[in-house]
Design a protein around this motif. Structure first.
Motif, short mmCIF file in Angstrom:
data_model
loop_
_atom_site.label_atom_id
_atom_site.label_comp_id
_atom_site.label_asym_id
_atom_site.label_seq_id
_atom_site.Cartn_x
_atom_site.Cartn_y
_atom_site.Cartn_z
N GLU A 37 0.59 -1.12 -0.09
CA GLU A 37 -0.11 0.00 0.12
C GLU A 37 0.68 1.21 0.05
OE1 GLU A 37 -3.20 0.13 2.79
OE2 GLU A 37 -3.74 -1.86 2.46
N ALA A 87 -4.65 0.55 -7.69
CA ALA A 87 -6.19 0.43 -7.57
C ALA A 87 -6.47 0.96 -6.17
CB ALA A 87 -6.50 -1.15 -7.58
N ASP A 88 -7.73 1.65 -6.20
CA ASP A 88 -8.39 2.26 -5.09
C ASP A 88 -7.59 3.49 -4.51
OD1 ASP A 88 -10.14 0.01 -5.15
OD2 ASP A 88 -8.67 -1.10 -3.84
N LYS A 90 -7.18 7.19 -3.44
CA LYS A 90 -8.21 8.40 -2.92
C LYS A 90 -7.37 9.24 -2.13
CE LYS A 90 -9.54 5.17 0.66
NZ LYS A 90 -9.80 3.88 0.58
N PHE A 98 -3.46 4.29 -2.15
CA PHE A 98 -3.73 3.17 -3.11
C PHE A 98 -3.07 2.05 -2.85
CE2 PHE A 98 -0.45 6.17 -4.87
CZ PHE A 98 0.51 4.99 -5.13
N ARG A 99 -3.59 0.97 -3.64
CA ARG A 99 -3.10 -0.20 -3.44
C ARG A 99 -2.17 -0.67 -4.72
NH1 ARG A 99 -5.61 -4.47 -4.87
NH2 ARG A 99 -7.22 -3.52 -5.86
#
Length: 109
Positions: A37, A87-88, A90, A98-99
């Motif tokens: 992460e 991904a993800d 924010k 994010f990942r």
């Protein structure tokens, strides 16, 4: 064993972007990656929101190898590591997160 492609990144001076294979991609610091992460504090400003929009749009980032003398200093890029799919992404409570999904391209100096 499948080998990843290798490319060269060219930083775009004065920006948080680099060009890889003719494409401008957002850059991030390796020091903010932990356990798959990314977590960067103090990211609640217009420059970080633009970076977030480009991360979401491209789904990829260029990871930079970074150093700094102490916590009061900004990070200094000293090279490039890899292009990652992510991904993800924010910004929440001033933290850009994010990942990391897949290491796509290894970068060379």
């Amino acid at each position: 064993m499948t080998r990843r492609p290798v490319a060269k990144a060219k930083g775009i001076r004065g920006t948080w972007y680099a060009e890889v294979n003719g494409e401008k991609l957002p850059c991030i610091h390796d020091k903010n990656m932990k356990d798959g992460e990314y977590r960067a504090p103090n990211a609640d400003d217009d420059r970080h929101r633009k970076l977030l929009n480009d991360i979401v749009r491209t789904g990829r980032v260029v990871m930079r190898k970074s150093v700094r003398e102490d916590d009061s200093q900004p990070w200094t890029a000293i090279g490039y590591v890899a292009v990652w799919s992510v991904a993800d992404a924010k910004i929440e409570n001033g933290m850009l997160t994010f990942r990391f999904v897949d290491r796509l391209i290894d970068l060379k100096d």
